[in-house]
Design an enzyme around this catalytic site. Sequence first.
Site, PDB file in Angstrom:
ATOM      1  N   CYS A  81       0.832  -1.202   0.000  1.00  0.00           N
ATOM      2  CA  CYS A  81       0.000   0.000   0.000  1.00  0.00           C
ATOM      3  C   CYS A  81       0.874   1.262   0.000  1.00  0.00           C
ATOM      4  CB  CYS A  81      -0.992  -0.036   1.163  1.00  0.00           C
ATOM      5  SG  CYS A  81      -2.338   1.160   1.019  1.00  0.00           S
ATOM      6  N   HIS A  92      -4.019  -4.563  -0.722  1.00  0.00           N
ATOM      7  CA  HIS A  92      -3.721  -5.218   0.556  1.00  0.00           C
ATOM      8  C   HIS A  92      -3.846  -6.734   0.372  1.00  0.00           C
ATOM      9  CE1 HIS A  92      -3.498  -1.776   3.321  1.00  0.00           C
ATOM     10  NE2 HIS A  92      -4.356  -1.210   2.497  1.00  0.00           N
ATOM     11  N   GLU A 134      -2.920  -8.995   2.319  1.00  0.00           N
ATOM     12  CA  GLU A 134      -3.254  -9.608   3.603  1.00  0.00           C
ATOM     13  C   GLU A 134      -4.750  -9.554   3.900  1.00  0.00           C
ATOM     14  OE1 GLU A 134      -2.753  -5.271   4.699  1.00  0.00           O
ATOM     15  OE2 GLU A 134      -2.006  -6.667   3.167  1.00  0.00           O
TER      16      GLU A 134
END
Length: 199
Positions: A84, A181, A183
Amino acid sequence: MEKKPKVAIIDYGAGNVRSLGNMLTFLDIPYEITSDKTKIKNADRIIFPGQGHFAQAMEKLNSSNMVSFVQDVVSDGKIFLGVCLGLQVLFETSEEAPNIQGLGIFKGNVKKFEIGKTPQIGWNKIKTTENNSYLGDDYFYFVNSYYVCPENKDIISSYANYHIDFCASVEYKNITAVQFHPEKSSNAGIEFFRKWIGK
């Protein structure tokens, strides 16, 4: 038994480190969230998170004497992942903070979306380029008002579209960095991390 790589998540006060840690825990990968330069240097792989404002991230890096350290770690060839804002600060400048210098690891700047509501929040499909080792043409989770514009287009590893086509990730030698992102990107993110970790 195969030795698992040890991951260091750089803690400089400008990243969402908990969700990254949760992903690595899910994959049973040993990791440490740390600002200790020795521990970061000794890790097999480094994750450089970022969240929020370009100027604030650079201010935190400067105040913790991390700017030259991150530059050196990258140039030394350590396997490195930026996430990011951790992608955006790798470049020279950003329209978000015109007078603030980024890390300058890559030539180019960061621009704001001129069309559409910002930030773009939600799932967006990426289209990978030939310069890609870890990603599939999948949906990933984005939260961004700005996007990177690399001077060298050859480092771009994927594009996404939000009213315009924009760079969603870069890859160069030991460096991988993504605007989205991973994750928070469900199965696509899990597969990305598995490949990047080397599982």
